[in-house]
Design a protein around this motif. Structure first.
Motif, PDB file in Angstrom:
ATOM      1  N   THR A 108       0.815  -1.219   0.000  1.00 40.10           N
ATOM      2  CA  THR A 108       0.000   0.000   0.000  1.00 40.10           C
ATOM      3  C   THR A 108       0.849   1.271   0.000  1.00 40.10           C
ATOM      4  O   THR A 108       0.350   2.335  -0.344  1.00 40.10           O
ATOM      5  CB  THR A 108      -0.941   0.027   1.225  1.00 40.10           C
ATOM      6  N   ILE A 109       2.121   1.162   0.344  1.00 44.62           N
ATOM      7  CA  ILE A 109       2.994   2.346   0.289  1.00 44.62           C
ATOM      8  C   ILE A 109       3.923   2.318  -0.926  1.00 44.62           C
ATOM      9  O   ILE A 109       4.890   3.065  -0.991  1.00 44.62           O
ATOM     10  CB  ILE A 109       3.791   2.525   1.603  1.00 44.62           C
ATOM     11  N   GLY A 110       3.599   1.457  -1.898  1.00 46.74           N
ATOM     12  CA  GLY A 110       4.329   1.446  -3.156  1.00 46.74           C
ATOM     13  C   GLY A 110       5.611   0.637  -3.193  1.00 46.74           C
ATOM     14  O   GLY A 110       6.340   0.663  -4.185  1.00 46.74           O
ATOM     15  N   LYS A 111       5.921  -0.081  -2.148  1.00 51.77           N
ATOM     16  CA  LYS A 111       7.119  -0.936  -2.133  1.00 51.77           C
ATOM     17  C   LYS A 111       6.790  -2.271  -2.798  1.00 51.77           C
ATOM     18  O   LYS A 111       5.642  -2.727  -2.762  1.00 51.77           O
ATOM     19  CB  LYS A 111       7.573  -1.198  -0.686  1.00 51.77           C
ATOM     20  N   PRO A 112       7.782  -2.930  -3.391  1.00 50.96           N
ATOM     21  CA  PRO A 112       7.514  -4.263  -3.976  1.00 50.96           C
ATOM     22  C   PRO A 112       7.024  -5.233  -2.894  1.00 50.96           C
ATOM     23  O   PRO A 112       7.555  -5.261  -1.787  1.00 50.96           O
ATOM     24  CB  PRO A 112       8.870  -4.699  -4.516  1.00 50.96           C
ATOM     25  N   ALA A 113       6.013  -5.992  -3.221  1.00 47.21           N
ATOM     26  CA  ALA A 113       5.484  -6.985  -2.276  1.00 47.21           C
ATOM     27  C   ALA A 113       6.517  -8.085  -2.045  1.00 47.21           C
ATOM     28  O   ALA A 113       7.266  -8.447  -2.964  1.00 47.21           O
ATOM     29  CB  ALA A 113       4.191  -7.582  -2.825  1.00 47.21           C
ATOM     30  N   ASP A 114       6.571  -8.587  -0.809  1.00 45.69           N
ATOM     31  CA  ASP A 114       7.487  -9.693  -0.486  1.00 45.69           C
ATOM     32  C   ASP A 114       7.139 -10.946  -1.264  1.00 45.69           C
ATOM     33  O   ASP A 114       7.991 -11.776  -1.550  1.00 45.69           O
ATOM     34  CB  ASP A 114       7.446 -10.011   1.005  1.00 45.69           C
ATOM     35  N   SER A 115       5.851 -11.076  -1.583  1.00 49.42           N
ATOM     36  CA  SER A 115       5.400 -12.203  -2.388  1.00 49.42           C
ATOM     37  C   SER A 115       4.072 -11.837  -3.037  1.00 49.42           C
ATOM     38  O   SER A 115       3.372 -10.942  -2.577  1.00 49.42           O
ATOM     39  CB  SER A 115       5.236 -13.474  -1.545  1.00 49.42           C
ATOM     40  N   ILE A 116       3.783 -12.527  -4.104  1.00 43.08           N
ATOM     41  CA  ILE A 116       2.489 -12.374  -4.771  1.00 43.08           C
ATOM     42  C   ILE A 116       1.818 -13.737  -4.815  1.00 43.08           C
ATOM     43  O   ILE A 116       2.488 -14.774  -4.814  1.00 43.08           O
ATOM     44  CB  ILE A 116       2.625 -11.791  -6.206  1.00 43.08           C
ATOM     45  N   GLN A 117       0.510 -13.715  -4.817  1.00 42.09           N
ATOM     46  CA  GLN A 117      -0.260 -14.940  -4.919  1.00 42.09           C
ATOM     47  C   GLN A 117      -1.141 -14.850  -6.162  1.00 42.09           C
ATOM     48  O   GLN A 117      -1.579 -13.767  -6.543  1.00 42.09           O
ATOM     49  CB  GLN A 117      -1.148 -15.150  -3.688  1.00 42.09           C
TER      50      GLN A 117
END
Length: 161
Positions: A108-117
């Motif tokens: 939500t703050i624009g950082k890359p997600a640690d993982s995606i599903q």
């Protein structure tokens, strides 16, 4: 005289034992009258690895190997694949885009997600994939459709491309 008798009988016993043991030994292969046969071996046929295929009438569990195969190809093409790359790869491989869900690639703050599903709904089950550094790479599973009728918990993004 007793000493000589004991010595002679002791030597005689050793000679007799030596002759008996010599008779029990096996002859050398070189002096054998029949040639030694090499041991026979039977090799089990090696099964050719098969590439998984989509089984439209199969279960989610039966289609998991194909789901994994497609996602492995996506990652081989780009180890940093995002959600769209997984969805596009699955669609190109024959999965129904309308049955898919994918989480956001960023927080939500624009950082890359640690993982995606990402998931594909398959009857009453879901093929679910997850990838990212935060989870140690790619993982997958089959799960039941949630009470909401979806496969993933939390916010997903529209697949509108």
């Amino acid at each position: 005289m007793r000493f000589r008798t004991r010595a002679v009988s002791g030597i005689g016993a050793v000679l007799i034992a030596g002759l008996v043991l010599t008779g029990c030994s096996t002859p050398d292969a070189a002096t054998s009258s029949t040639p030694a046969k090499p041991p026979t071996t039977t090799e089990a046929p090696v099964a050719e690895p098969t590439t998984p295929v989509l089984l439209p009438s199969g279960s989610a569990e039966e289609n998991l190997p194909y789901f994994d195969h497609v996602n492995a190809q996506t990652l081989a093409a780009n180890p940093a694949s995002d959600g769209r790359a997984f969805v596009d790869g699955l669609v190109a491989a024959g999965f129904d885009k309308a049955a898919m869900e994918v989480t956001l690639d960023t927080t939500t703050i624009g950082k890359p997600a640690d993982s995606i599903q990402f998931s594909v709904k398959w009857n009453e089950y879901c093929l679910i994939g997850q990838n990212g550094d935060g989870v140690g790479g790619y993982h997958s599973t089959v799960g039941r459709v949630l009470g909401t009728g979806t496969c993933l918990i939390g916010k997903t993004r529209p697949i509108d491309w």
